[in-house]
Design a protein around this motif. Structure first.
Motif, PDB file in Angstrom:
ATOM      1  N   LEU A   1      23.365  66.327  11.878  1.00 36.88           N
ATOM      2  CA  LEU A   1      23.417  65.271  12.908  1.00 36.88           C
ATOM      3  C   LEU A   1      24.538  65.526  13.905  1.00 36.88           C
ATOM      4  O   LEU A   1      24.500  65.049  15.035  1.00 36.88           O
ATOM      5  CB  LEU A   1      23.644  63.902  12.250  1.00 36.88           C
ATOM      6  CG  LEU A   1      22.396  63.166  11.760  1.00 36.88           C
ATOM      7  CD1 LEU A   1      22.796  61.890  11.058  1.00 36.88           C
ATOM      8  CD2 LEU A   1      21.468  62.833  12.920  1.00 36.88           C
ATOM      9  N   ASP A   2      25.543  66.313  13.469  1.00 37.44           N
ATOM     10  CA  ASP A   2      26.639  66.633  14.383  1.00 37.44           C
ATOM     11  C   ASP A   2      26.172  67.512  15.539  1.00 37.44           C
ATOM     12  O   ASP A   2      26.857  67.635  16.552  1.00 37.44           O
ATOM     13  CB  ASP A   2      27.774  67.332  13.616  1.00 37.44           C
ATOM     14  CG  ASP A   2      28.424  66.374  12.623  1.00 37.44           C
ATOM     15  OD1 ASP A   2      28.325  65.156  12.855  1.00 37.44           O
ATOM     16  OD2 ASP A   2      28.998  66.847  11.626  1.00 37.44           O
ATOM     17  N   GLN A   3      25.001  68.143  15.375  1.00 37.51           N
ATOM     18  CA  GLN A   3      24.473  68.989  16.467  1.00 37.51           C
ATOM     19  C   GLN A   3      23.695  68.174  17.502  1.00 37.51           C
ATOM     20  O   GLN A   3      23.277  68.689  18.525  1.00 37.51           O
ATOM     21  CB  GLN A   3      23.544  70.059  15.887  1.00 37.51           C
ATOM     22  CG  GLN A   3      24.278  71.045  15.002  1.00 37.51           C
ATOM     23  CD  GLN A   3      23.300  71.951  14.278  1.00 37.51           C
ATOM     24  OE1 GLN A   3      22.163  72.125  14.705  1.00 37.51           O
ATOM     25  NE2 GLN A   3      23.753  72.522  13.169  1.00 37.51           N
ATOM     26  N   VAL A   4      23.406  66.908  17.156  1.00 29.47           N
ATOM     27  CA  VAL A   4      22.642  66.061  18.071  1.00 29.47           C
ATOM     28  C   VAL A   4      23.629  65.385  19.011  1.00 29.47           C
ATOM     29  O   VAL A   4      24.674  64.903  18.562  1.00 29.47           O
ATOM     30  CB  VAL A   4      21.868  64.989  17.253  1.00 29.47           C
ATOM     31  CG1 VAL A   4      21.106  64.048  18.158  1.00 29.47           C
ATOM     32  CG2 VAL A   4      20.936  65.655  16.256  1.00 29.47           C
ATOM     33  N   PRO A   5      23.329  65.377  20.335  1.00 32.89           N
ATOM     34  CA  PRO A   5      24.277  64.737  21.260  1.00 32.89           C
ATOM     35  C   PRO A   5      24.434  63.252  20.941  1.00 32.89           C
ATOM     36  O   PRO A   5      23.448  62.537  20.814  1.00 32.89           O
ATOM     37  CB  PRO A   5      23.629  64.931  22.635  1.00 32.89           C
ATOM     38  CG  PRO A   5      22.228  65.372  22.384  1.00 32.89           C
ATOM     39  CD  PRO A   5      22.145  65.907  20.991  1.00 32.89           C
ATOM     40  N   LEU A   6      25.664  62.833  20.751  1.00 32.96           N
ATOM     41  CA  LEU A   6      25.937  61.439  20.358  1.00 32.96           C
ATOM     42  C   LEU A   6      27.171  60.937  21.080  1.00 32.96           C
ATOM     43  O   LEU A   6      28.152  61.665  21.174  1.00 32.96           O
ATOM     44  CB  LEU A   6      26.266  61.381  18.858  1.00 32.96           C
ATOM     45  CG  LEU A   6      25.167  61.169  17.842  1.00 32.96           C
ATOM     46  CD1 LEU A   6      25.767  61.091  16.453  1.00 32.96           C
ATOM     47  CD2 LEU A   6      24.433  59.880  18.154  1.00 32.96           C
ATOM     48  N   PRO A   7      27.141  59.694  21.567  1.00 36.43           N
ATOM     49  CA  PRO A   7      28.400  59.129  22.071  1.00 36.43           C
ATOM     50  C   PRO A   7      29.299  58.861  20.865  1.00 36.43           C
ATOM     51  O   PRO A   7      28.814  58.737  19.749  1.00 36.43           O
ATOM     52  CB  PRO A   7      27.957  57.809  22.703  1.00 36.43           C
ATOM     53  CG  PRO A   7      26.700  57.438  21.974  1.00 36.43           C
ATOM     54  CD  PRO A   7      26.051  58.724  21.521  1.00 36.43           C
ATOM     55  N   ASP A   8      30.597  58.797  21.087  1.00 37.20           N
ATOM     56  CA  ASP A   8      31.501  58.457  19.989  1.00 37.20           C
ATOM     57  C   ASP A   8      31.259  57.014  19.567  1.00 37.20           C
ATOM     58  O   ASP A   8      31.383  56.109  20.393  1.00 37.20           O
ATOM     59  CB  ASP A   8      32.969  58.605  20.437  1.00 37.20           C
ATOM     60  CG  ASP A   8      33.414  60.051  20.301  1.00 37.20           C
ATOM     61  OD1 ASP A   8      32.721  60.796  19.591  1.00 37.20           O
ATOM     62  OD2 ASP A   8      34.435  60.410  20.923  1.00 37.20           O
ATOM     63  N   LEU A   9      30.888  56.813  18.305  1.00 35.95           N
ATOM     64  CA  LEU A   9      30.710  55.436  17.850  1.00 35.95           C
ATOM     65  C   LEU A   9      32.095  54.836  17.635  1.00 35.95           C
ATOM     66  O   LEU A   9      32.963  55.481  17.060  1.00 35.95           O
ATOM     67  CB  LEU A   9      29.937  55.420  16.531  1.00 35.95           C
ATOM     68  CG  LEU A   9      28.467  55.838  16.650  1.00 35.95           C
ATOM     69  CD1 LEU A   9      27.852  56.040  15.276  1.00 35.95           C
ATOM     70  CD2 LEU A   9      27.696  54.789  17.419  1.00 35.95           C
ATOM     71  N   PRO A  10      32.312  53.620  18.113  1.00 33.11           N
ATOM     72  CA  PRO A  10      33.648  53.038  17.941  1.00 33.11           C
ATOM     73  C   PRO A  10      33.963  52.907  16.454  1.00 33.11           C
ATOM     74  O   PRO A  10      33.061  52.628  15.657  1.00 33.11           O
ATOM     75  CB  PRO A  10      33.531  51.653  18.596  1.00 33.11           C
ATOM     76  CG  PRO A  10      32.075  51.393  18.745  1.00 33.11           C
ATOM     77  CD  PRO A  10      31.373  52.710  18.762  1.00 33.11           C
ATOM     78  N   PRO A  11      35.225  53.132  16.064  1.00 27.64           N
ATOM     79  CA  PRO A  11      35.563  52.997  14.642  1.00 27.64           C
ATOM     80  C   PRO A  11      35.389  51.554  14.186  1.00 27.64           C
ATOM     81  O   PRO A  11      35.394  50.639  15.001  1.00 27.64           O
ATOM     82  CB  PRO A  11      37.039  53.414  14.592  1.00 27.64           C
ATOM     83  CG  PRO A  11      37.548  53.231  15.971  1.00 27.64           C
ATOM     84  CD  PRO A  11      36.376  53.411  16.905  1.00 27.64           C
ATOM     85  N   LEU A  12      35.220  51.394  12.882  1.00 28.08           N
ATOM     86  CA  LEU A  12      35.083  50.040  12.334  1.00 28.08           C
ATOM     87  C   LEU A  12      36.381  49.280  12.584  1.00 28.08           C
ATOM     88  O   LEU A  12      37.467  49.794  12.360  1.00 28.08           O
ATOM     89  CB  LEU A  12      34.811  50.125  10.834  1.00 28.08           C
ATOM     90  CG  LEU A  12      33.466  50.745  10.459  1.00 28.08           C
ATOM     91  CD1 LEU A  12      33.420  51.050   8.967  1.00 28.08           C
ATOM     92  CD2 LEU A  12      32.313  49.831  10.848  1.00 28.08           C
ATOM     93  N   SER A  13      36.226  48.046  13.069  1.00 27.96           N
ATOM     94  CA  SER A  13      37.422  47.271  13.398  1.00 27.96           C
ATOM     95  C   SER A  13      37.936  46.546  12.165  1.00 27.96           C
ATOM     96  O   SER A  13      37.203  45.808  11.519  1.00 27.96           O
ATOM     97  CB  SER A  13      37.081  46.275  14.520  1.00 27.96           C
ATOM     98  OG  SER A  13      37.854  45.124  14.382  1.00 27.96           O
ATOM     99  N   ASP A  14      39.207  46.771  11.878  1.00 26.79           N
ATOM    100  CA  ASP A  14      39.874  46.156  10.732  1.00 26.79           C
ATOM    101  C   ASP A  14      39.769  44.629  10.776  1.00 26.79           C
ATOM    102  O   ASP A  14      39.644  43.967   9.757  1.00 26.79           O
ATOM    103  CB  ASP A  14      41.351  46.607  10.782  1.00 26.79           C
ATOM    104  CG  ASP A  14      42.115  46.163   9.562  1.00 26.79           C
ATOM    105  OD1 ASP A  14      41.681  46.534   8.458  1.00 26.79           O
ATOM    106  OD2 ASP A  14      43.098  45.435   9.706  1.00 26.79           O
ATOM    107  N   ARG A  15      39.759  44.109  11.993  1.00 32.53           N
ATOM    108  CA  ARG A  15      39.777  42.649  12.187  1.00 32.53           C
ATOM    109  C   ARG A  15      38.614  41.958  11.479  1.00 32.53           C
ATOM    110  O   ARG A  15      38.783  40.972  10.782  1.00 32.53           O
ATOM    111  CB  ARG A  15      39.693  42.381  13.698  1.00 32.53           C
ATOM    112  CG  ARG A  15      39.783  40.940  14.096  1.00 32.53           C
ATOM    113  CD  ARG A  15      39.955  40.863  15.611  1.00 32.53           C
ATOM    114  NE  ARG A  15      38.751  41.249  16.331  1.00 32.53           N
ATOM    115  CZ  ARG A  15      37.856  40.370  16.811  1.00 32.53           C
ATOM    116  NH1 ARG A  15      38.018  39.080  16.624  1.00 32.53           N
ATOM    117  NH2 ARG A  15      36.793  40.774  17.476  1.00 32.53           N
TER     118      ARG A  15
END
Ligand SMILES: [Zn+2]
Length: 307
Positions: free
Chosen positions: A171-185
């Motif tokens: 899946l790392d070879q598929v173009p992907l936007p950076d998914l935002p990290p999980l928010s601790d909040r």
């Protein structure tokens, strides 16, 4: 509004019959499992997603026909008790706190959240979230082609990836936007709410496919970190991908958990194995279909446990 809908639907003959069958299932219980909740679910997602409105209707209906109880209590009801329901959620989703929690609190009902605690380790999203994003961005055909897999639906493609770590890595070879990290909040909010927290493993492996050592390790790795963040002992476990047999159940028992949950869809009753408790994931059916299926599932045979 929700209770108006529940009351209106309650007059449909098929729903009334379902409610009667539920009332007759004394001493029985049914555990439900949900994953992500969204205001407007993606079309044809690779993993189950339900809308906030559907979830709220289902909670309203279950409260109307039975008792929604804390998860451990569903295993310990008397023979003559009213039908009991327990609500569970799997995986680290911000939607647990954002959308599910307000519904549960509005209805005054408990739920248990089976978490990996990935945000505690700075880990990214699960592979299926990347897959969903890739499909939304490039289309199913293109993603399947890049991965070299034949799949007619996102669910089929997800099933292929579930059994292949190589494909998950691709899946790392598929173009992907950076998914935002999980928010601790959101997770702090979830852990601070008056809800049950269980463990679901950090890496979410298919436990039925790993060796004994890896199995034991998956049951402990990250467990203490999540327990510390939650401020409590974690005594309940949900098998990743819902899959388990006697070997996995024995290992979870040995690891000191008090009960463990699959996705076998079986109801709970006398003879249920505490380490192989079934759970049913309702799909996005109408409330009428949900009511009928709840009645049917609650009355299904109890699966024999390990001998
Ligand atoms: Zn999971």
């Amino acid at each position: 509004m929700i209770m108006q809908i529940v009351r209106r639907v309650s007059h449909f003959p098929s729903v009334r019959r379902g409610a009667e069958r539920i009332a007759g299932a004394r001493g029985r219980g049914l555990v439900l499992v949900y994953h992500e909740i969204a205001q407007v679910p993606r079309e044809d997602p690779a993993t189950p997603t339900i809308s906030v409105a559907e979830f709220e209707q289902q909670v309203g209906w279950l409260s109307h026909v039975g008792d929604i109880v804390p998860l451990p209590n569903v295993l310990d009801g008397g023979r003559d008790s009213r039908p009991r329901f327990a609500i569970t959620f799997d995986d680290d989703y911000e939607s647990h706190a954002k959308y599910a929690l307000p519904v549960l609190e509005r209805h005054g009902v408990p739920a248990t959240f089976f978490l990996s605690g990935r945000w505690l380790h700075g880990l990214g999203r699960y592979w299926w979230e990347k897959l969903d994003t890739a499909i939304a961005l490039s289309g199913l055909e293109s993603v399947a082609q890049t991965l070299g897999v034949d799949a007619a639906t996102p669910t089929q493609l997800a099933a292929r990836l579930e059994v292949s770590q190589d494909l998950q890595g691709m899946l790392d070879q598929v173009p992907l936007p950076d998914l935002p990290p999980l928010s601790d909040r959101w997770f702090q909010m979830l852990l601070g709410a008056d809800m049950g927290i269980g463990f679901h493993t950090v890496d979410h492996p298919r436990l039925t496919a790993v060796g004994d050592h890896e199995l034991d390790e998956a049951l402990q790795s990250g467990r203490a970190d999540l327990a510390e963040a939650a401020g409590r002992h974690l005594s309940l476990f949900a098998y990743p991908h819902g899959r388990a047999g006697a070997r996995e159940a024995d290992a979870v028992d040995r690891a000191g958990f008090e009960a463990a949950f699959t996705t076998s869809k079986d109801p709970v009753g006398a003879g249920t194995d505490r380490y192989l408790v079934g759970r049913w994931e309702p799909d996005t059916a109408s409330l009428e279909d949900f009511a009928a299926e709840t009645a049917w599932r609650l009355n299904a045979p109890i699966r024999p446990g390990r001998n």
